[in-house]
Design a protein around this motif. Structure first.
Motif, short mmCIF file in Angstrom:
data_model
loop_
_atom_site.label_atom_id
_atom_site.label_comp_id
_atom_site.label_asym_id
_atom_site.label_seq_id
_atom_site.Cartn_x
_atom_site.Cartn_y
_atom_site.Cartn_z
N ASN A 145 -17.78 61.35 21.12
CA ASN A 145 -19.13 61.02 21.58
C ASN A 145 -20.19 61.63 20.69
N GLU A 146 -19.92 62.84 20.21
CA GLU A 146 -20.88 63.47 19.30
C GLU A 146 -20.96 62.69 17.99
N ASP A 147 -19.83 62.22 17.50
CA ASP A 147 -19.83 61.39 16.29
C ASP A 147 -20.63 60.11 16.53
N PHE A 148 -20.48 59.53 17.71
CA PHE A 148 -21.22 58.32 18.06
C PHE A 148 -22.72 58.60 18.02
N ARG A 149 -23.12 59.72 18.59
CA ARG A 149 -24.55 60.08 18.59
C ARG A 149 -25.09 60.22 17.16
N LYS A 150 -24.30 60.87 16.31
CA LYS A 150 -24.74 61.08 14.93
C LYS A 150 -24.88 59.76 14.19
N LYS A 151 -23.98 58.82 14.46
CA LYS A 151 -24.00 57.55 13.75
C LYS A 151 -25.05 56.59 14.27
N PHE A 152 -25.21 56.53 15.61
CA PHE A 152 -25.98 55.43 16.19
C PHE A 152 -27.21 55.85 17.00
N LEU A 153 -27.43 57.15 17.17
CA LEU A 153 -28.58 57.57 17.98
C LEU A 153 -29.58 58.41 17.19
N ARG A 154 -29.46 58.40 15.91
CA ARG A 154 -30.40 59.13 15.07
C ARG A 154 -31.48 58.20 14.53
N GLY A 155 -32.68 58.74 14.39
CA GLY A 155 -33.76 57.99 13.77
C GLY A 155 -34.47 57.06 14.73
N ASP A 156 -35.48 56.36 14.20
CA ASP A 156 -36.27 55.44 15.01
C ASP A 156 -35.54 54.10 15.12
N LEU A 157 -36.19 53.13 15.77
CA LEU A 157 -35.57 51.83 16.00
C LEU A 157 -35.19 51.16 14.70
N GLU A 158 -36.07 51.19 13.70
CA GLU A 158 -35.78 50.52 12.44
C GLU A 158 -34.56 51.13 11.76
N LYS A 159 -34.43 52.44 11.83
CA LYS A 159 -33.29 53.12 11.22
C LYS A 159 -32.00 52.72 11.93
N ARG A 160 -32.03 52.68 13.24
CA ARG A 160 -30.82 52.31 13.99
C ARG A 160 -30.43 50.86 13.73
N GLN A 161 -31.42 50.00 13.64
CA GLN A 161 -31.12 48.60 13.35
C GLN A 161 -30.52 48.45 11.96
N SER A 162 -31.03 49.24 11.02
CA SER A 162 -30.52 49.19 9.65
C SER A 162 -29.06 49.66 9.59
N VAL A 163 -28.74 50.74 10.29
CA VAL A 163 -27.37 51.24 10.32
C VAL A 163 -26.44 50.20 10.94
N ARG A 164 -26.87 49.59 12.03
CA ARG A 164 -26.05 48.59 12.70
C ARG A 164 -25.83 47.38 11.80
N PHE A 165 -26.89 46.93 11.13
CA PHE A 165 -26.77 45.78 10.25
C PHE A 165 -25.82 46.06 9.10
N ASP A 166 -25.96 47.23 8.48
CA ASP A 166 -25.08 47.57 7.34
C ASP A 166 -23.62 47.58 7.77
N LYS A 167 -23.35 48.09 8.96
CA LYS A 167 -21.97 48.14 9.45
C LYS A 167 -21.41 46.73 9.65
N SER A 168 -22.21 45.85 10.26
CA SER A 168 -21.74 44.48 10.49
C SER A 168 -21.62 43.72 9.17
N LEU A 169 -22.49 44.03 8.23
CA LEU A 169 -22.45 43.34 6.94
C LEU A 169 -21.15 43.65 6.19
N GLU A 170 -20.66 44.86 6.31
CA GLU A 170 -19.39 45.21 5.68
C GLU A 170 -18.27 44.30 6.20
N GLN A 171 -18.29 44.03 7.49
CA GLN A 171 -17.26 43.18 8.08
C GLN A 171 -17.43 41.73 7.64
N LEU A 172 -18.65 41.25 7.64
CA LEU A 172 -18.89 39.86 7.23
C LEU A 172 -18.59 39.65 5.75
#
Length: 298
Positions: A145-172
């Motif tokens: 859970n702490e790892d999850f917080r570090k990956k997905f709960l840091r920064g403002d909305l734009e930062k979180r959206q960017s992290v999420r997009f980059d992760k999905s882009l790797e898969q696509l």
């Protein structure tokens, strides 16, 4: 099986190993056959990291995992091959959101079949777990859970959206090859349209973990019979499988699934013929692997 970490995380990992059709892109592995052939060992290592199985548990856990994989190989892989063939045909035509949601529904069905097949093994597993192993599990949950917080709960909305997009882009990228800057701009807009509420996902994650730990402690404290324990495990498994349907979370998850399918469809629609050919070739490789695996007798 006779002792495990949790039905939720167990099935999550088992699904990753067995529902290779879609999960290969998550693991980053291009070979379905290689991953599947080593899936029983990978699953055992993962369980052991959570529970720290003792010598007795280790012996029969390995046997139960092997039996589960044999059943899966003999009864499920043809379904995955058919699903991938259907998706391949859809990609060659005019794929729709309904197609994607239909495939998603099929995957959920296959996951449920696998999960319920594992219930008797998880029952034995739950009955054998010891207090110190439950404590070990809780520590592992907290670290995760702490790892999850570090990956997905840091920064403002734009930062979180960017992290999420980059992760999905790797898969696509694994599906279609690399996308151009213009394509990424269109995809980023569709990605950002998805609900962004990592707190909800974390809260749901913690809720399930707490229910799992409570169930295991109840089994041990009350020394429940096999029949009583199986009822507890089944109820918990249904909670895991139906978590998107609970009244307090359904609206959010319905919106999230809808927006995510639209995001994936956006990537498909803007893919070039060369990128679609790349995806078709990868799909055919997986279809061939599924059929070879299903034909092997172990």
């Amino acid at each position: 099986m006779k002792n495990s970490n949790t039905p939720h995380t167990f099935i999550q990992r088992l699904s990753m190993l067995c529902l290779i059709a879609m999960m290969t892109v998550i693991s980053g592995c291009s070979s379905v056959k290689f991953t599947y052939d080593h899936g029983d060992t990978l699953l055992y290592w993962w369980l052991n990291a959570y529970v720290d199985l003792d010598g007795d548990q280790s012996a029969w856990v390995k046997k139960d995992i092997d039996k589960l994989f044999q059943w899966h190989r003999n009864t499920q892989l043809k379904q995955y091959s058919a699903l991938m063939s259907k998706a391949q045909h859809q990609l060659a035509g005019d794929m729709t959101q309904a197609d994607l949601l239909g495939n998603y529904k099929d995957i959920k069905t296959y996951t449920e079949q696998l999960a319920m097949r594992a219930v008797p093994d998880l029952t034995d597993l739950a009955r054998s777990v010891k207090p110190d192993q439950i404590a070990q599990m809780e520590k592992k949950f907290n670290k995760s859970n702490e790892d999850f917080r570090k990956k997905f709960l840091r920064g403002d909305l734009e930062k979180r959206q960017s992290v999420r997009f980059d992760k999905s882009l790797e898969q696509l990228d694994l599906w279609f090859g690399s996308f151009s800057r213009d394509q990424k701009a269109v995809m980023r807009k569709a990605s950002d349209a998805r609900p962004m509420d990592s707190e909800i996902f974390l809260a749901e994650r913690i809720r399930r973990q707490q229910k799992i730990v409570a169930m295991l402690r109840k089994v041990q404290a009350e020394k429940l019979s096999k029949e009583a324990t199986q009822k507890e495990v089944t109820v918990l498994m249904r909670d895991v499988l139906d978590r998107f349907e609970s009244p307090e979370r359904k609206a959010f998850f319905d919106t999230y699934v809808d927006a995510t399918s639209k995001y994936i469809l956006t990537a498909i629609k803007i893919a070039t013929p060369e990128q679609k050919a790349h995806a078709q070739k990868r799909m055919q490789g997986w279809i061939d692997d599924f059929n070879k695996l299903a034909a092997e007798v172990k």
